[in-house]
Design a protein around this motif. Sequence first.
Motif, short mmCIF file in Angstrom:
data_model
loop_
_atom_site.label_atom_id
_atom_site.label_comp_id
_atom_site.label_asym_id
_atom_site.label_seq_id
_atom_site.Cartn_x
_atom_site.Cartn_y
_atom_site.Cartn_z
N LYS A 179 21.31 66.19 33.14
CA LYS A 179 21.43 65.26 34.27
C LYS A 179 20.88 63.87 33.90
O LYS A 179 19.98 63.34 34.53
N VAL A 180 21.49 63.34 32.83
CA VAL A 180 21.07 62.02 32.32
C VAL A 180 22.31 61.18 32.05
O VAL A 180 23.31 61.69 31.53
N VAL A 181 22.22 59.89 32.38
CA VAL A 181 23.26 58.93 32.02
C VAL A 181 22.74 58.10 30.85
O VAL A 181 21.66 57.51 30.94
N HIS A 182 23.47 58.07 29.74
CA HIS A 182 23.10 57.24 28.60
C HIS A 182 23.89 55.94 28.69
O HIS A 182 25.08 55.96 29.00
N THR A 183 23.25 54.84 28.38
CA THR A 183 23.95 53.55 28.45
C THR A 183 24.11 52.93 27.06
O THR A 183 23.37 53.28 26.12
N ASP A 184 25.02 51.98 26.97
CA ASP A 184 25.23 51.24 25.72
C ASP A 184 23.94 50.55 25.28
O ASP A 184 23.67 50.40 24.11
N GLY A 185 23.17 50.10 26.27
CA GLY A 185 21.92 49.36 25.97
C GLY A 185 20.77 50.27 25.59
O GLY A 185 19.64 49.80 25.48
N GLY A 186 21.02 51.56 25.45
CA GLY A 186 19.98 52.48 24.97
C GLY A 186 19.12 53.07 26.07
O GLY A 186 18.08 53.68 25.80
N GLN A 187 19.51 52.91 27.32
CA GLN A 187 18.71 53.49 28.40
C GLN A 187 19.18 54.92 28.69
O GLN A 187 20.38 55.22 28.61
N ASP A 188 18.24 55.77 29.07
CA ASP A 188 18.55 57.11 29.57
C ASP A 188 18.10 57.15 31.02
O ASP A 188 16.92 56.95 31.30
N ILE A 189 19.04 57.38 31.92
CA ILE A 189 18.68 57.36 33.34
C ILE A 189 18.90 58.75 33.91
O ILE A 189 20.03 59.24 33.97
N GLU A 190 17.81 59.38 34.32
CA GLU A 190 17.88 60.74 34.89
C GLU A 190 18.28 60.66 36.36
O GLU A 190 17.83 59.76 37.07
N TYR A 191 19.08 61.61 36.77
CA TYR A 191 19.49 61.62 38.18
C TYR A 191 19.32 63.01 38.78
O TYR A 191 19.33 64.01 38.06
N ASP A 192 19.23 63.01 40.09
CA ASP A 192 19.34 64.28 40.81
C ASP A 192 20.80 64.41 41.26
O ASP A 192 21.44 65.44 41.08
#
Length: 449
Positions: free
Chosen positions: A87-100
Amino acid sequence: MLNRADVVIIGGSAAGATAAISCRRRYPDKKVILVRKEEQVLVPCGIPYIFGTLGSPMKNLIPDKLLHDNDINVVVDTAQQINKERKVVHTDGGQDIEYDKLIIATGANPLALPIPGSEKENVFVIEKDIAYLQNMLDEVNKAKDIVIIGGGFIGAEFADECKKNRDNNVTIVERLPHCLQLAFDDEFCIEAEKMLNDRGVKIITNQTIVEILGDKKVSAVRLSDGRELRADVVIGSIGVRPDVELAEKSGIFINPATNSVEVDRYQRVINSQDIFACGDCAVKISYFSGRPSKTWLASVATEEARVAAANLFGVCYAGFWTLGVFSTQIGELAICAAGLTERQANQEGYNTVIGSAKATSKHPGSLPGSSPTSVKLVFSKCNGIILGGEVSGDTCAGELINVISACIQNRMTACAISTFQMGTHPMLCASPIAYEIVNAAEEAFIKLK
Ligand SMILES: Cc1cc2nc3c(=O)[nH]c(=O)nc-3n(C[C@H](O)[C@H](O)[C@H](O)COP(=O)(O)OP(=O)(O)OC[C@H]3O[C@@H](n4cnc5c(N)ncnc54)[C@H](O)[C@@H]3O)c2cc1C
């Protein structure tokens, strides 16, 4: 860098922004992050007006204040991959964003022109991109001859705006017998074409463009009948394709027949309670037939976004599917349609009954600014339920069609609409004696009997 939110939304336009605001209203305590590619987001429906009325892409932006006031965290970055298990979104800018919970609202891109020569300079499609549109505007400002491919409502709006305050030649080339024919019956198309002609736009119908000519830069186009038209700028407006790249590479089911993210009536993607999709990237199903529909509209995108937000933490209600409400204005003429046209209803297999009415938009008609408004309503002969409606006239048409849309969504009959109590005022609408929607419904009701 790891970030975390209760709700992550990918996409910052009509669907994404609406989903974010709706989330905030429903769940005041949840953290909401909206990830979008662009620093500033264009109002997509306002794009044609950059070329005349507004004069700059910078005057056509969705204000970020809407998001800031609703305490939405905006991340400007491109979502590159969704890891459904973690449940993570990876971005081009190197961020990992966890979601519910995750809402995908990645929209649509313009269809490329399938015409030899479309790679030449000054051949444009309608990208939702500020720099691209600024360059297109600069070229439109210099051009003597502009050819617009496709006479749908966006092509017609572009033609009208590209002509505005300029000494140029603007020609629409449309493959069907009329412009706007996919959304309107012929009499409304003819009215719109007349208005375009009166404003100096040339229209060529029943023709396609088979080749775009020129060296590096476009200089002409060749029509299917062999004619050539001079062109300094070509604008292609032939439709869009859902942007499902991110969903597809993240293993989310894409319906191959529609090339869009398959969702249920709660806007949930297949096999997930935590991932939703809405807007142009999500499948569109006709309210009437239950079959896939090619109707991509901001009004539908925002309805789906509200449905997705409502159902995030437990099902609240099902969406409506796609009715299709089109509104446009050419010069002083507004023309609008909701639901099925008479032609479409007959193609579906309905026996139809039509009611029509015309009135002035203020009463008495001698009031300044009053102008004729026409309403056509389409009913099913077997049960008298409204299937669709079209309106032409002044700006009141924009809200009359919304009333008609509400009648369709509530499956109202000609009888019920003919006894609908409206509010009227001399300066604001037609006379209660002549009120167009009610009179058109009464005419149909009498025919039905
Ligand atoms: C010229 C024009 C005129 C129109 N006029 C009307 C009108 O009058 N009425 C009407 O109802 N409809 C109109 N439409 C249709 C309407 O604009 C669309 O239906 C609407 O924009 C859909 O909204 P959306 O949010 O689903 O997608 P989009 O507007 O396409 O937005 C998609 C968003 O997702 C972002 N995104 C995509 N991929 C990623 C990623 N990997 N990572 C991060 N962000 C991503 C994009 O940057 C963008 O912010 C018009 C369309 C155009 C082009």
